[in-house]
Structures are given as C-alpha cells and as structure tokens.
Write a protein that holds these residues in place. Structure first.
Motif, PDB file in Angstrom:
ATOM      1  N   ILE A   1       0.829  -1.210   0.000  1.00  0.00           N
ATOM      2  CA  ILE A   1       0.000   0.000   0.000  1.00  0.00           C
ATOM      3  C   ILE A   1       0.860   1.256   0.000  1.00  0.00           C
ATOM      4  N   ALA A   2       1.990   1.200   0.695  1.00  0.00           N
ATOM      5  CA  ALA A   2       2.877   2.365   0.753  1.00  0.00           C
ATOM      6  C   ALA A   2       3.413   2.725  -0.631  1.00  0.00           C
ATOM      7  N   ARG A   3       3.366   1.748  -1.556  1.00  0.00           N
ATOM      8  CA  ARG A   3       3.864   2.003  -2.916  1.00  0.00           C
ATOM      9  C   ARG A   3       2.743   2.278  -3.917  1.00  0.00           C
ATOM     10  N   LEU A   4       1.504   2.207  -3.468  1.00  0.00           N
ATOM     11  CA  LEU A   4       0.388   2.473  -4.374  1.00  0.00           C
ATOM     12  C   LEU A   4       0.380   3.943  -4.797  1.00  0.00           C
ATOM     13  N   GLU A   5      -0.124   4.171  -5.998  1.00  0.00           N
ATOM     14  CA  GLU A   5      -0.236   5.548  -6.460  1.00  0.00           C
ATOM     15  C   GLU A   5      -1.458   6.234  -5.863  1.00  0.00           C
ATOM     16  N   LYS A   6      -2.532   5.446  -5.606  1.00  0.00           N
ATOM     17  CA  LYS A   6      -3.762   6.008  -5.067  1.00  0.00           C
ATOM     18  C   LYS A   6      -4.279   5.141  -3.925  1.00  0.00           C
ATOM     19  N   ALA A   7      -4.613   5.774  -2.807  1.00  0.00           N
ATOM     20  CA  ALA A   7      -5.145   5.034  -1.668  1.00  0.00           C
ATOM     21  C   ALA A   7      -6.519   4.451  -1.970  1.00  0.00           C
ATOM     22  N   SER A   8      -7.237   5.029  -2.944  1.00  0.00           N
ATOM     23  CA  SER A   8      -8.579   4.549  -3.282  1.00  0.00           C
ATOM     24  C   SER A   8      -8.559   3.122  -3.818  1.00  0.00           C
ATOM     25  N   MET A   9      -7.389   2.636  -4.257  1.00  0.00           N
ATOM     26  CA  MET A   9      -7.292   1.285  -4.804  1.00  0.00           C
ATOM     27  C   MET A   9      -7.517   0.226  -3.719  1.00  0.00           C
ATOM     28  N   ILE A  10      -7.316   0.602  -2.456  1.00  0.00           N
ATOM     29  CA  ILE A  10      -7.532  -0.345  -1.361  1.00  0.00           C
ATOM     30  C   ILE A  10      -8.989  -0.780  -1.324  1.00  0.00           C
TER      31      ILE A  10
ATOM     32  N   ALA B   1       1.743   6.531   5.178  1.00  0.00           N
ATOM     33  CA  ALA B   1       3.025   6.639   4.469  1.00  0.00           C
ATOM     34  C   ALA B   1       2.840   7.369   3.140  1.00  0.00           C
ATOM     35  N   LEU B   2       1.737   7.107   2.456  1.00  0.00           N
ATOM     36  CA  LEU B   2       1.442   7.808   1.208  1.00  0.00           C
ATOM     37  C   LEU B   2       1.309   9.312   1.447  1.00  0.00           C
ATOM     38  N   THR B   3       0.655   9.654   2.545  1.00  0.00           N
ATOM     39  CA  THR B   3       0.462  11.067   2.872  1.00  0.00           C
ATOM     40  C   THR B   3       1.792  11.748   3.168  1.00  0.00           C
TER      41      THR B   3
ATOM     42  N   GLY C   1       9.295  10.591   3.274  1.00  0.00           N
ATOM     43  CA  GLY C   1       8.565   9.468   2.698  1.00  0.00           C
ATOM     44  C   GLY C   1       9.502   8.394   2.177  1.00  0.00           C
ATOM     45  N   ALA C   2      10.605   8.802   1.568  1.00  0.00           N
ATOM     46  CA  ALA C   2      11.587   7.852   1.046  1.00  0.00           C
ATOM     47  C   ALA C   2      12.226   7.057   2.185  1.00  0.00           C
ATOM     48  N   LEU C   3      12.460   7.724   3.315  1.00  0.00           N
ATOM     49  CA  LEU C   3      13.028   7.033   4.472  1.00  0.00           C
ATOM     50  C   LEU C   3      12.066   5.975   5.004  1.00  0.00           C
ATOM     51  N   ILE C   4      10.758   6.323   5.049  1.00  0.00           N
ATOM     52  CA  ILE C   4       9.754   5.371   5.520  1.00  0.00           C
ATOM     53  C   ILE C   4       9.707   4.150   4.602  1.00  0.00           C
ATOM     54  N   ILE C   5       9.700   4.391   3.289  1.00  0.00           N
ATOM     55  CA  ILE C   5       9.665   3.297   2.319  1.00  0.00           C
ATOM     56  C   ILE C   5      10.890   2.407   2.475  1.00  0.00           C
ATOM     57  N   ARG C   6      12.045   3.036   2.696  1.00  0.00           N
ATOM     58  CA  ARG C   6      13.277   2.261   2.861  1.00  0.00           C
ATOM     59  C   ARG C   6      13.205   1.390   4.122  1.00  0.00           C
ATOM     60  N   ALA C   7      12.687   1.959   5.206  1.00  0.00           N
ATOM     61  CA  ALA C   7      12.547   1.197   6.451  1.00  0.00           C
ATOM     62  C   ALA C   7      11.601   0.022   6.260  1.00  0.00           C
ATOM     63  N   ILE C   8      10.502   0.242   5.541  1.00  0.00           N
ATOM     64  CA  ILE C   8       9.544  -0.835   5.267  1.00  0.00           C
ATOM     65  C   ILE C   8      10.192  -1.915   4.420  1.00  0.00           C
TER      66      ILE C   8
END
Length: 454
Positions: free
Chosen positions: A86-95, A194-196, A205-212
């Motif tokens: 989900i953190a890599r999705l382009e749109k949260a609405s896809m959930i 994370a998307l926000t 945001g890049a740091l969060i993605i890297r940690a994930i």
C-alpha cells in the motif's frame, strides 16, 4: 524398545527426505515425496496394528511444530506485505477496490458452495435420523449448544466493529479472533499514512519506504527458511492422519464422507470455471498451486497456509502483491467455501427431514445459501471455523445443534478437504481481483532468491 525403533525409522525417513530435498531443485516434488512417505509409513503402522500413542508425540514435534511456525509468521507476513504494497500504491482509493472485488468473490462463491452442498446432500439422500449417536457424538452436540451462546448476540454492526482494532500490539500478537483482519486494517492505515507523508515530504517518505523495505526483506528471509521445511511437515502430518483415522467409523458414515468430497470437488470445478473466465488455464493454475493445496489438506489450517498461498500467488501465478496479500488474508477468515458454504448446508439438509422440512424446497435451499453467506462473515467475528459456521446457520434456521455432533468421527477427514477448498477459493478471489485490477496495481514479486513453492 518398540518406541525407539519407530522413532529411529521416522528419523531415518526424515534424513532420506532431507537428502533428496537438498539435491532437488523442485520443492513440489519434495512435498509430494514427503506426502507419499507419510502415507506409506502410516499404512504400515496401521496394518500391523501398532500402538502409536507414545510415538505420535515425537511425530507431532515435526508436524505440529511446522504448522506452529507457519502460524507464527502468518501475522507479520500479512502485516508487512500489505504495509509495503500500500505504501507504494499511487492512489489510496485502490484499497477499497481490492477489498470489494476480493470479498465479493469470496461471498458469491460461498453462496454457490452452499447450494452445491444442499443439492449433493439431497441427491445422496442424507438423513441425520439414520445415524446412531454415541457418547462422543452427543458430547460434541452438547458442546455446540453451549458454544452457540457466543454467536447468539452476533449482529452485523457488532461484527464490523470487531474488525476495528483497539490495540496495535494486541492485534499483532493475535489476542482476538479477528486479529488477522484487524492487522489488515492497521497495515492499510499505516500504508495510507506513508502515502500522505511521501506526498507532503518526499524526503521523509523515502526514508519510511526504505525502512519498510528492510523490514519486509527481514520477514521474507524468515518465510523462505520456514517454507523450505514443508516436505518434512507434510510427511509428519500424513503419518498422524493415517494412524489416527478410525476405519470403522468412516465405514459407518461413508455416505456422508463421499457426499462431502463430491460436493467439495464440485467447488474446485467451479473455481476452475472462474479461473477460465479470468483468461487463465485451469490445469496450469492448479498445477502451480498444487503444493499449497497439499499442505492445506494435510494441515487443516487455512491460516497456516497464508504464507504458502501468498508466495504461490505472486511467484507462480503472477498476481500483484497487494491483491495476493488481501485475498490470502481475507480468505482465511471470510467466505470460506468449504467450512462456511458446503459443510453447514449439508448439515441443514440432513437435519431438515427430521423436522418435517422438505429439503428440496427452493425457498429452504435459498435461505440456507443466504444464511451461509452471512455466516461466512460471522465466522471471522467469533473464530472456530466450520463449527461456528454450522452453529450460525443451524441456529438461524431454528434447527437442533446437537445433531451436528453425529459426524464427529469423520470430522478430521472432511476438514482436510474443506480446508483445501477454502484455500483454493481464496486464491481464486486473488485471480479475479488481479484480472480486474492487475493493470493498475503494482506487479512486483518477491525478490528472486525467494523460495519457490511448486
């Protein structure tokens, strides 16, 4: 002396399987070899009428130990995988779209499974009044009556509320029966957060993605290690199944056992038809997920099969990671075609004649199917699989619960095929979700070094 000999032979078989598995490049062949060895050893023990009471605890170290390891990694795997996806999705609405298509598929196939179970039960002329109840059966029926209090006050709003977590820590350690779905909710919310952050502050945001990514790599390394243990777990589980099966009880209830397998096999055909409508080859599909279904059959645990299911969907079927994680997670608790569809419907049809109800009544079959679909959601709210699904369906229809206890003697054998169908249904939901949303969802798979199941 006999116990020592049995344990030595068991260890020798494990060693031989390990030697083959180490040299083989296919986990599938190793799994099926383990299945064959387990059946063969179990049959030999049964044929010579050997007392295995003191031997089975040693077998359980491998069999139940493997199942426990899979249950252990199921929660962190689902949580981290959904969070990363989900953190890599382009749109949260896809959930919302993923949840809608996957849950809809699970519920619709459960309704079909209930109709299937009802028709097969009627064609086999199953009637609960013809089964003699022993002490075990009556005790099971009484237990179901007592357990019915847990679902007596079940409401749709209450069910939905139970999915909303009150504690991240409590959810991740599985303290509640709805912990798996609650973990999906938490992971989805953290992913959207994370998307926000990524949108407002790309650097953080890049740091969060890297940690994930680091956390996911760590969890996947553990998953790959445990999946490699599958052949040994399957072998031990099959030994236990063979030596603990009561042949006399199976013979007495053979009609219901055969009818159950026919109805459950028909659901696999339904899944194959859906797979074909999705533009895939059913033969190729089932060939790729065969090891997953084999483990589901031997372990009798949909939850324990989650890691294998996700791995097979992504690596073998090419399903997008977010969809694979959602379908495996939801499919282990909602819309279980075997436990919440076929099984309760067959029980209802068996009991109907004892209450003067026409089991061929269209309205009765429709009501059973409708209640089964609702119950398939309710099972997630109370836990307990097929037992609670049966409680919800029978109590809703005003049927006596104690009659369901008459089938306890063959319950394990039926549960094996039920679990297989449950897992097949969850993977089918993933295929449907990928067909509808695959082009707009991330298609990345696990890293190349991941264990291949199949």
């Amino acid at each position: 002396m006999l116990l020592l000999l049995l344990v030595i032979v068991f260890i020798a078989l494990l060693y031989g399987l390990w030697r083959y598995h180490r040299q083989s490049d296919s986990l599938s062949r190793s799994v099926f070899l383990g299945l064959f060895i387990g059946v063969l050893y179990g049959l030999v023990l049964s044929a010579f009428n050997i007392d295995t009471e003191s031997f089975l605890p040693w077998v359980n170290i491998v069999g139940n130990g493997y199942v426990n390891l899979l249950k252990m990694i199921a929660m962190p795997l689902v949580f981290v995988s959904i969070l990363a996806a989900i953190a890599r999705l382009e749109k949260a609405s896809m959930i919302g779209s993923m949840s809608f298509w996957i849950i809809s598929t699970l519920l619709i196939t459960t309704g079909i499974a209930a109709v299937d179970g009802a028709i097969i039960a009627n064609l086999f002329h199953l009637d609960a009044s013809s089964i003699v109840a022993g002490e075990q059966e009556l005790a099971r029926g009484q237990s179901m009556i007592e357990s019915s209090s847990e679902v007596a006050d079940l409401t749709i709003p209450g069910l939905i509320l139970s999915f909303i977590p009150t504690s991240i820590g409590g959810t991740l350690v599985g303290l509640e029966s709805t912990s798996m779905i609650s973990a999906v909710v938490i992971a989805s919310l953290l992913g959207m957060a994370a998307l926000t952050v990524n949108k407002n502050d790309p650097e953080k945001g890049a740091l969060i993605i890297r940690a994930i990514d680091v956390l996911q790599s760590w969890i996947m390394a553990l998953v790959r290690f445990i999946i490699r243990l599958t052949p040994y777990g399957v072998m031990a589980l099959m030994i236990k199944v063979i030596v603990t099966t009561d042949a006399d009880a199976i013979w007495q209830l053979a009609k219901f056992l055969v009818a159950s397998y026919v109805a459950l096999f028909i659901m696999l055909i339904v899944h194959a038809f859906i797979i074909m409508l999705a533009g895939r080859s059913p033969i190729d599909h089932f060939k790729k997920i065969a090891p997953v279904l084999t483990f589901a059959f031997t372990s009798r645990s949909s939850a324990a099969t989650i890691p294998l299911s996700i791995d097979a969907q992504v690596n073998k079927l090419g399903i997008a990671k977010p969809i694979a994680n959602f379908s495996a997670s939801f499919g282990s608790t909602i819309g279980q075609n075997g436990c919440a569809g076929v099984y309760p419907a067959m029980l209802a049809m068996m009991i109907a004649p004892t209450m003067g109800i026409d089991p061929w009544s269209i309205s009765f079959i429709a009501s059973v199917a409708g209640v089964a679909m609702i119950a398939s959601f309710g099972v997630a709210g109370v836990g307990g699989g097929a037992t609670f699904a049966a409680i919800i369906v029978l109590s809703t229809l005003g049927m006596p619960l104690e009659l369901a206890g008459l089938l306890i003697s063959i319950e394990p054998l039926i549960d094996m095929m039920r679990t297989l169908v449950n897992v097949s249904g969850s993977i089918t939901a993933g295929v449907v979700g990928d067909k509808v949303l695959g082009n707009t969802t991330e298609q990345a798979s696990f890293d190349d070094s991941s264990a291949q199941v199949g």
